[in-house]
Each structure stands twice: as C-alpha cells, then as structure tokens.
Design an enzyme around this catalytic site. Structure first.
Site, mmCIF file in Angstrom:
data_model
loop_
_atom_site.group_PDB
_atom_site.id
_atom_site.type_symbol
_atom_site.label_atom_id
_atom_site.label_comp_id
_atom_site.label_asym_id
_atom_site.label_seq_id
_atom_site.Cartn_x
_atom_site.Cartn_y
_atom_site.Cartn_z
ATOM 1 C CB THR A 148 -68.331 -11.682 -6.928
ATOM 2 O OG1 THR A 148 -68.350 -11.447 -5.522
ATOM 3 C CG2 THR A 148 -68.878 -10.453 -7.628
ATOM 4 C CB CYS A 185 -70.811 -20.265 -19.138
ATOM 5 S SG CYS A 185 -71.535 -21.469 -17.990
ATOM 6 C CB CYS A 203 -54.409 -12.885 -3.318
ATOM 7 S SG CYS A 203 -54.762 -13.078 -5.052
ATOM 8 C CB CYS A 263 -74.481 -21.821 -20.612
ATOM 9 S SG CYS A 263 -73.419 -23.226 -20.922
HETATM 10 ZN ZN ZN Z 1 -72.053 -23.405 -19.067
#
Ligand code: ZN
Length: 357
Positions: A148, A185, A203, A263
């Site tokens: 996600t 990023c 976790c 990016c």
């Molecule tokens: Zn990047």
C-alpha cells in the site's frame, strides 16, 4: 490589563474575534505557528491512509490542532489486540468489532466538533486510490504494509502531492516526509538491495510497543503541521528514526536516486496494478480477498448463514462468521478477511462456499 499596557501575545489573543483562537491559544503562542499559521491550518486538509496505531495517534494530534478537514481511510475493524497501542479505540469498539474508520470518526468528532471529518471503510487499490486521496493538501501514512505504501508513493509522486511515510515495529520506528521533485521518494529510499530487512519485519512477527508508535506519530504530525500551516521551510528534510528501548535516535539525510523507478523514470508499477495481487496477506495469520467491487446485503446474508447453524455476528458495517478453525469478516463492498490461514486457496474456497462468486 490597563489601557496603556503594551499589547503582549496574551492581550492580542483576548482581542481576537474568533472564539476558536482561545481554543488554539497555546499553539498560536508558539512562534512557529502564530495566528496566520493557525488560520492556514483551519483552511487545510489531510487524509490519513490506515488508522491503526500510527494513523490513529497522528490523526488525533491533527484534529486537536484544528486541521480543517480530515479523512480517515481504513479497511480493518477494531480487535482487543489493538487496544495496547491504538489510541483512538476502546473496549466497546473492540466488543462491537467496529470498523476503525467508523470508530475513529466518532472519537475525532468528540475531540473537535468544529472540523470536518469523514471516515471511510475502504481498501485502497490502484482502481480507487485517486478517488480516495485526491483533493487533500497532504497524505499521512498510517498503513501497515509496503504494498500500500508503494501504491501511495506512486500516486503522490505522479500527482505531485506531499506525503509522510511512517512505520514502527518492535521498539523501533521512523518517519520521512516526501515532497515530489524536492526530496527523495519511498522508492529512492527502499527500492535498494540493502533495504531488505526493513521490508520484512512486521508487527505480527516481532510485536510493537505503544511508546514507539507515539514517537513516530509525533514526528509525522509535527511535519504535517509545518506543511499545513504553510511553513515548508521549517521541514527538516531528514529521515528520523528512534528506538525507545535502547535509546538510540538518528537523523539522516536521504538523497534522491538518479535512477529512481518512480520519481525519475516515472514508472508507476503499483498504480498500474502490475504489482497488486488480488489476495494479500494482512497480518495476524490472515489473508484478504479484495478485488470484488460489489455490494452485499449483510443482513440477509447473516440470516441465510445463521439458518445453516453457523455462528454469525453482524453490525451495520460488517459480518463476522466463525467457521472453525477460521474466522471470516465480510464487508459491505464484498471484501473479506479470512483469519486462521495464510493460504489463498483456503481463503478463496471459504469465500466461494459462504459468500458466493
Ligand atoms: Zn524516487
């Protein structure tokens, strides 16, 4: 205070016409925010993706600070094992198995009735990420998985929207503010060969302490206050990490990867859904089936299943079905979480048997 007294900060506050200013007075007195920063906060918006431990702690700080519009998105429901660290939830939420987004919306309204809050029970996918996250000034990471997070990163980089990465496991946690075109990023940071261990621990395998959640949520919320109050120059631009058990704190500079998939090369593989499986692990010995976009009538499904002698528990948002040794939680949008197995085949077969294709 007499007529001739110079106007100190307290006097200025007393003169304010807006009663909200008394409420936020301690924050306005802080030089980094001030009256103008407070006005900007109240005109700003943020969306919190995932309302588990970090998301819940961060969003309650933003609600208290007076961020004008907040959206909380979460796919899960409250369980007793959440209460040790998930600050917005209580025993009655766990007893009712309320969706976290619903419980969070209720609690946040009690904390601040003057702001706009909406809680969405939803799983974020490549198909709905733009619809769910568009229109907000900032996105906060409250997720518990990298699939996600990479989807969020692809979306944010493409849309040019800032977001704040935050994660905690064991007694260790970290946070990093991502501003597309300005900072590295998530792919710059983690799509490297030495990031392996960071991506593997969860976790559910090594546990997590409440205090590290608060630490990381505080890092995240402080950065959010800078962005939302219009003071990007105050951002420190560093990856902050801390271990509350051994007392080590670190602040490191992260540079952009000149070959970055996201990016630099603008290959949004997660956004295109190329790396999104239909069935995902979602911790706690569970799998989730989440490709079905259909709407289920939970009440009639509940009656049908009870009639066959199965143990069924429903509320307005979900249906829980015990099929020992498994437990299924079914949501209105057709999504289901199967607990007790990590085998997609078992999950699909239970889904087909009890909910239908
Ligand atoms: Zn990047």
């Amino acid at each position: 205070m007499g007529e001739g007294t110079p106007l100190g900060p307290k006097r200025l506050l007393a003169l304010s016409i807006n009663p909200n200013f008394e409420r936020y007075s301690r924050q306005i007195l802080f030089a980094g925010i001030g009256e103008q920063g407070q006005r900007r906060l109240q005109a700003s918006s943020a969306v919190i993706l995932g309302c588990g431990a970090i998301g819940a702690s961060a969003v309650q700080l933003l609600a208290r600070a007076g961020v004008g519009r907040l959206r909380v998105i979460d796919r899960d429901f409250v369980e007793p094992s959440n209460l040790q660290r998930q600050a917005l939830f209580d025993e009655s939420d766990a007893r009712e198995a309320l969706p976290k987004a619903v419980a969070a919306e209720r609690k946040l309204r009690q904390l601040n009735s003057a702001i706009e809050i909406d809680g969405l029970v939803s799983d974020v996918t490549p198909g709905n990420v733009a619809e769910l996250l568009n229109g907000f000034d900032l996105i906060l990471d409250g997720t518990d998985n990298f699939e996600t997070r990479f989807l969020l990163n692809d979306f944010a980089v493409q849309a040019g929207r800032p977001w704040i990465y935050a994660a905690a496991v064991g007694s260790y946690g970290l946070s990093f503010t991502i501003r597309p075109e300005i900072t590295a990023c998530l792919a710059c940071l983690l799509e490297t060969p030495d990031a392996g261990p960071m991506l593997e621990e969860t976790c559910d395998t090594i546990g997590v302490l409440g205090p590290v959640v608060s630490l990381v949520a505080s890092f995240e919320a402080a950065e959010a206050l800078k962005i939302l109050s219009g003071q990007p120059e105050a951002l420190h631009g560093r990856l902050l990490s801390g271990d509350v058990w051994n007392g080590r704190l670190q602040s490191i500079a992260v540079s952009r990867n000149p070959q970055c998939r996201a990016c630099v090369r603008r290959e949004y593989l997660y956004l295109k859904g190329q790396l999104q499986p239909h069935i995902t692990m979602c911790g706690r010995d569970s799998v989730q089936i989440h490709e079905r976009r259909r709407s289920l009538d939970l009440a009639s499904l509940g009656e049908k299943l009870s009639a066959t002698g199965l143990a069924v528990k429903t509320n307005d948002f979900l249906l829980k079905l015990a099929v020992p040794p498994y437990e299924m939680t079914i949501f209105e949008d057709g999504r289901a979480i199967v607990k007790g197995s990590t085998d997609p085949v078992v999950a699909r077969s239970l889904y087909a048997r009890y909910i239908g294709a």
